[in-house]
Design an enzyme around this catalytic site. Structure first.
Site, mmCIF file in Angstrom:
data_model
loop_
_atom_site.group_PDB
_atom_site.id
_atom_site.type_symbol
_atom_site.label_atom_id
_atom_site.label_comp_id
_atom_site.label_asym_id
_atom_site.label_seq_id
_atom_site.Cartn_x
_atom_site.Cartn_y
_atom_site.Cartn_z
ATOM 1 C CB SER A 267 30.017 -46.612 -50.926
ATOM 2 O OG SER A 267 29.207 -45.465 -51.018
ATOM 3 C CG ASP A 462 22.140 -50.782 -51.068
ATOM 4 O OD1 ASP A 462 22.280 -49.571 -50.807
ATOM 5 O OD2 ASP A 462 23.089 -51.538 -51.336
ATOM 6 C CG HIS A 509 25.195 -47.869 -48.688
ATOM 7 N ND1 HIS A 509 25.438 -48.093 -50.030
ATOM 8 C CD2 HIS A 509 26.167 -47.003 -48.275
ATOM 9 C CE1 HIS A 509 26.491 -47.395 -50.418
ATOM 10 N NE2 HIS A 509 26.956 -46.732 -49.381
#
Length: 541
Positions: A267, A462, A509
């Site tokens: 991320s 995601d 994610h």
């Protein structure tokens, strides 16, 4: 970031109002038990990358492992039929009052690592301990307790220059083997190295590798100096905010005397890893970006000072049930819900972002209700895990979120609401691996990078768009073609540029946690490829 900041009183009133509005939301979701996820192919075989460890080995790692007993008096953060914030008021106040420290919470997460806890339990020595920010030091697992050992597990606070600056570090290395390569694992926004607890043990089985996991400066259990931006121009503010993190990473590299290393960045960690590669060329062997934030370009985020994007699926980070994410993908339902997921953010959320009021500010302001507020995220994010691990991660997350604000205030400087980057990776990715390492002099030519292997990884479900990775792959191919067209024969022979995009099944994610088996298999293959290249280069010296 505000041109005309409101008074502290008005900000506090709006913040309390925002918390109250969130508390009124009532969304329930069924819960079901979920075993350790495994990627299964159509014929029922376990899907792993070439050269990965077997399912039998995986089961062995967990068969002898007894997870820690959760603290008494705690209620798991997710129960059926409760509100969007499933932790009850009484339980929330109790957790706030008992106050598990961030370092102790990290220790509890580290204790979930297979083989490490058994080694601690089997050691009668008074020096036996779980290495963590709670108790910096080291512990060695023997071949008797650890079938992939002996391995050395170590926790250290690495002091940096300046007042109140230091990085929390966790490392694993194989005892009695030479270290050929180094892997550095970098977490995302507001998280901590403990979230990689399902990856440390499998990845440290790779021969020739030493693994480091770091808490970013101002996050996790690293030190938390004041986060200050002095630049006036919006673009300069973004650059200064990025440098606040990547300069500390470079200082750490020098302290550890690492010439080069491979990065796994998740991320925001992936976003900052790209910025690091561009500012400090020649230091990264391979760049593995796990669901990186800020890849695609959004005109609102780039051009407006504090925009409200027209659409985004950023809400999924807080609203999607993780059991649904790690289950079978329903493409039909996904198509039907596509329009409803992409909707503008409410004005109060944009105001909070604009005022640089981080989500963790709300947790701190909520006081005794902070654990209840955090349970709205943890109950969904970790509900696919066993109850003990779910509770342990809830405690860990809350303990980190309630700490003094520091690195968290980077958010509006690098991202607009909805995680759209101010300086999108797609506009910079072509320069990764193509920078000048040493400028030319009158007597020597310039030393330039000759490409870099880059891997984009996304979860099957995601909320980060895999299209950003595919577009980056195309840009990197074009950059490589241009470089080779002007390269010398020596540069052509040394060319290392490549890019691939990978999708981890039954994952969102947080793919490293949603489907750790498949994630670890892919990473292990990338590490093996990198080590082969390292050994090849050493053989030609």
């Amino acid at each position: 970031m505000l041109k005309n900041p409101s008074s502290a009183l008005i900000q506090s009133r709006k913040l309390v109002s925002a918390v109250a509005r969130i508390q009124q939301v009532d969304v329930t979701a069924p819960i079901s038990s979920s075993s350790r996820s495994a990627a299964v192919s159509g014929d029922g075989a376990i899907h792993t990358a070439a050269g990965s460890y077997s399912e039998k080995e995986q089961s062995t790692a967990h068969a002898d492992f007894t997870p820690p007993t959760p603290p008494s008096g705690r209620t798991p953060p997710r129960r059926p039929g409760m509100s969007y914030f499933p932790l009850g008021y009484k339980e929330a106040v109790q957790q706030w009052w008992t106050n598990v420290t961030p370092t102790a919470a990290e220790r509890n997460v580290i204790s979930c690592i297979p083989y490490l806890q058994q080694a601690i339990a089997a050691d009668s020595s008074p020096l036996a301990r779980i290495p963590s920010a709670e108790d910096p030091g080291q512990t060695q697992t023997s071949a008797k307790d650890d079938p992939y050992g002996p391995r050395l597990w170590k926790s250290t606070m690495v002091e940096l220059s300046g007042k109140g600056r230091g990085l929390n570090e966790f490392s694993i290395e194989r005892v009695g083997e030479p270290v050929d390569d180094t892997l550095v694992m970098l977490h995302g926004y507001g998280a901590g190295l403990g979230f990689f607890y399902k990856n440390f043990e499998p990845l440290s089985r790779q021969k020739g590798w030493k693994i480091y996991a770091l808490d970013w400066l101002g996050m996790g259990n690293s030190k938390r100096p004041p986060f200050k931006i002095t630049a006036k121009d919006p673009k300069d503010k973004t650059t200064e905010a990025e440098n606040w993190f990547i300069d500390s990473l470079e200082e750490w590299r020098k302290i550890r005397k690492l010439e080069k290393f491979t990065v796994v960045g998740h991320s925001l960690g992936g976003y900052l890893a790209v910025s690091y590669a561009l500012k400090y060329p020649g230091r990264i062997n391979k760049l593995i970006l796990a669901s990186p934030v800020g890849v695609p370009e959004d005109p609102y985020a780039v051009n407006a000072e504090m925009p409200e994007p027209s659409d985004s699926t950023f809400q999924a980070e807080f609203t999607v049930d993780q059991q649904a994410t790690t289950g079978k993908r329903d493409t039909k339902a996904e198509t039907n819900n596509a329009v409803s997921k992409k909707r503008p953010y409410p004005s109060w959320l944009v105001w909070l972002w604009d005022a640089n009021v981080s989500p963790f500010s709300i947790v701190r302001l909520a006081g005794p209700l902070g654990p209840r507020f955090v349970s709205g995220w943890t109950s969904r994010r970790f509900n696919h895990l066993p109850e003990v691990e779910k509770q342990t991660l809830h405690d860990y997350a809350y303990s980190l979120f309630r700490q003094k604000g520091s690195g968290e205030y980077v958010l509006p400087y690098v991202l607009a609401p909805g995680a759209h980057a101010r300086r999108p990776i797609i506009n910079r990715i072509h320069g990764v691996g193509r920078q000048t390492i040493t400028p030319a002099t009158e007597s020597t030519p310039a030393v330039k990078e000759t490409g870099m292997p880059i891997v984009f990884m996304y979860g099957e479900n995601d909320w980060m768009d895999v299209a950003g990775g595919l577009a980056s792959e195309e840009k990197l191919k074009q950059a490589k073609a241009r470089a080779l067209a002007q390269a010398s024969e020596e540069e052509k022979q040394n060319e290392r540029g490549s890019c691939k995009v990978m999708v981890v099944r039954k994952a969102g994610h947080h793919l490293y946690l949603d489907n750790p088996d498949e994630f670890n298999d892919y990473i292990a293959q990338e590490l093996e490829d990198t080590r082969r290249e390292t050994l090849r280069q050493k053989a030609h010296l």
